[in-house]
Motif scaffolding. Structure first.
Motif, short mmCIF file in Angstrom:
data_model
loop_
_atom_site.label_atom_id
_atom_site.label_comp_id
_atom_site.label_asym_id
_atom_site.label_seq_id
_atom_site.Cartn_x
_atom_site.Cartn_y
_atom_site.Cartn_z
N ALA A 37 44.88 14.75 67.13
CA ALA A 37 44.14 13.75 66.36
C ALA A 37 43.50 12.74 67.29
N ARG A 38 44.26 12.29 68.26
CA ARG A 38 43.72 11.34 69.24
C ARG A 38 42.56 11.97 70.02
N GLU A 39 42.73 13.23 70.44
CA GLU A 39 41.67 13.90 71.19
C GLU A 39 40.41 14.03 70.35
N ALA A 40 40.57 14.19 69.04
CA ALA A 40 39.42 14.33 68.14
C ALA A 40 38.71 13.00 67.88
N GLY A 41 39.24 11.92 68.42
CA GLY A 41 38.56 10.63 68.31
C GLY A 41 39.13 9.68 67.29
N TYR A 42 40.30 10.00 66.73
CA TYR A 42 40.91 9.11 65.74
C TYR A 42 41.80 8.07 66.41
N ARG A 43 41.87 6.90 65.81
CA ARG A 43 42.89 5.92 66.15
C ARG A 43 44.11 6.23 65.29
N LEU A 44 45.27 6.15 65.91
CA LEU A 44 46.47 6.66 65.24
C LEU A 44 47.26 5.58 64.51
N LEU A 45 47.58 5.90 63.27
CA LEU A 45 48.60 5.19 62.51
C LEU A 45 49.77 6.17 62.42
N ALA A 46 50.81 5.91 63.19
CA ALA A 46 51.92 6.86 63.30
C ALA A 46 52.99 6.51 62.27
N LEU A 47 53.39 7.51 61.49
CA LEU A 47 54.40 7.30 60.45
C LEU A 47 55.62 8.17 60.73
N SER A 48 56.78 7.53 60.80
CA SER A 48 58.05 8.24 60.90
C SER A 48 58.90 7.86 59.70
N VAL A 49 59.84 8.73 59.34
CA VAL A 49 60.69 8.47 58.18
C VAL A 49 62.15 8.60 58.58
N ASP A 50 62.88 7.51 58.38
CA ASP A 50 64.33 7.53 58.56
C ASP A 50 64.94 7.93 57.22
N TYR A 51 65.21 9.24 57.09
CA TYR A 51 65.74 9.71 55.81
C TYR A 51 67.25 9.95 55.89
N ASN A 52 67.89 9.23 56.83
CA ASN A 52 69.32 9.35 57.09
C ASN A 52 69.66 10.78 57.52
N GLN A 53 68.76 11.33 58.32
CA GLN A 53 68.94 12.68 58.81
C GLN A 53 70.08 12.74 59.82
N ARG A 54 70.70 13.89 59.92
CA ARG A 54 71.78 14.10 60.87
C ARG A 54 71.32 13.77 62.29
N HIS A 55 70.12 14.16 62.62
CA HIS A 55 69.60 13.97 63.97
C HIS A 55 68.79 12.67 64.07
N GLN A 56 69.48 11.54 63.86
CA GLN A 56 68.83 10.24 63.93
C GLN A 56 68.18 9.98 65.29
N ILE A 57 68.67 10.67 66.31
CA ILE A 57 68.15 10.50 67.67
C ILE A 57 66.65 10.80 67.73
N GLU A 58 66.14 11.60 66.77
CA GLU A 58 64.71 11.93 66.79
C GLU A 58 63.85 10.71 66.53
N CYS A 70 66.29 19.08 68.31
CA CYS A 70 67.60 19.57 67.88
C CYS A 70 68.07 18.98 66.55
N TYR A 71 68.62 19.85 65.69
CA TYR A 71 69.17 19.43 64.41
C TYR A 71 70.61 18.92 64.52
N ASP A 72 71.30 19.26 65.58
CA ASP A 72 72.73 18.92 65.70
C ASP A 72 73.01 18.40 67.11
N PRO A 73 72.55 17.20 67.43
CA PRO A 73 72.66 16.68 68.80
C PRO A 73 74.11 16.65 69.29
N GLN A 74 74.26 16.95 70.56
CA GLN A 74 75.55 16.82 71.23
C GLN A 74 75.42 15.64 72.20
N GLY A 75 75.67 14.44 71.69
CA GLY A 75 75.40 13.24 72.47
C GLY A 75 73.90 13.11 72.66
N ASP A 76 73.47 13.04 73.94
CA ASP A 76 72.04 12.95 74.21
C ASP A 76 71.47 14.30 74.64
N LEU A 77 72.20 15.38 74.31
CA LEU A 77 71.75 16.73 74.65
C LEU A 77 71.34 17.49 73.40
#
Length: 228
Positions: free
Chosen positions: A24-45, A190-197
């Motif tokens: 999107a950035r390469e195509a010339g857009y300015r980015l509005l980045a949206l993330s969702v904290d849905y209480n997922q197991r892999h909060q590290i993402e 990763c869906y099931d992080p092992q610490g920071d791995l």
């Protein structure tokens, strides 16, 4: 350049959404980045999402809290084991009910409020886990819905749902990220992080590792276990 149009890009912190937003950035857009904290197991993402949004120079990065663990129904939002035996046919238990429909709806709301008419999502229908909301039919259907469900759509300003990775393999995506000069190691899959791995054995880890291997690109990911 202030006259560049805005696009809302879903940024989960994963490899696919990183490459999609970079396109999107390469195509010339300015980015509005949206993330969702849905209480997922892999909060590290979510930490990875912040790194990705910053690396891509997003004008804004919003993380919305929406606790889908209240519904459950997925190994990512309930006390259900994440499968580690390899990618199997069918829709896996890591599917989160209607997740991309929910996420695109949130993106659509922000896009309309911000005057943006372009949304980017990093789904692909080749090397993926069998989720129904990654298919081209879904993307086309949501674009039609966006035209019906919004003031902008009713007034003739349609929305475009961009899924630039739709027909890429994971190896293609790794190559594209490399072409774009991205530091793919800051992403998280990763869906099931092992610490920071990364665990190395869930579907997402296996697809990620396979993508780097088939692309012939060194894998910067730190895995707890190497898949057989």
């Amino acid at each position: 350049m202030t006259d560049q149009p805005f696009a809302v890009a879903l940024v989960s912190g994963g490899l696919d959404s990183m490459v999609s937003a970079a396109l999107a950035r390469e195509a010339g857009y300015r980015l509005l980045a949206l993330s969702v904290d849905y209480n997922q197991r892999h909060q590290i993402e979510l930490a990875a999402a912040g790194r990705v949004a910053a690396a891509l120079g997003a004008d804004r990065h919003v993380t919305l809290s929406l606790d889908l663990s209240a519904f459950g129904g997925s190994a990512l939002t309930a006390d259900i084991a994440v499968p580690k035996d390899g990618v199997a046919p069918g829709i896996p238990i890591t599917y989160v009910p209607a997740r991309n429909t929910i996420f695109l709806s949130l993106s659509l709301g922000w896009a309309e409020a911000a005057g943006a008419r372009d949304l980017f999502i990093g789904v692909n229908a080749l090397d993926y886990s069998g989720y129904p909301d990654c298919r081209p039919e879904f993307i086309a259907g949501f674009e039609h819905l966006a035209a019906l469900a919004t003031k902008a759509g009713v007034e003739g300003e349609g929305f475009k749902i961009h899924a630039p990775l739709q027909h890429m393999t994971k190896a293609d995506i790794v190559r594209e990220g490399t072409r774009l000069g991205l530091d793919l190691g800051i992403s998280w899959s990763c869906y099931d992080p092992q610490g920071d791995l990364h665990c190395g054995l869930c579907d997402s880890c296996r697809l990620r590792s396979k993508g780097f291997e088939e692309a012939g690109v060194p894998d910067p990911t730190r895995y707890a276990t190497a898949a057989a």
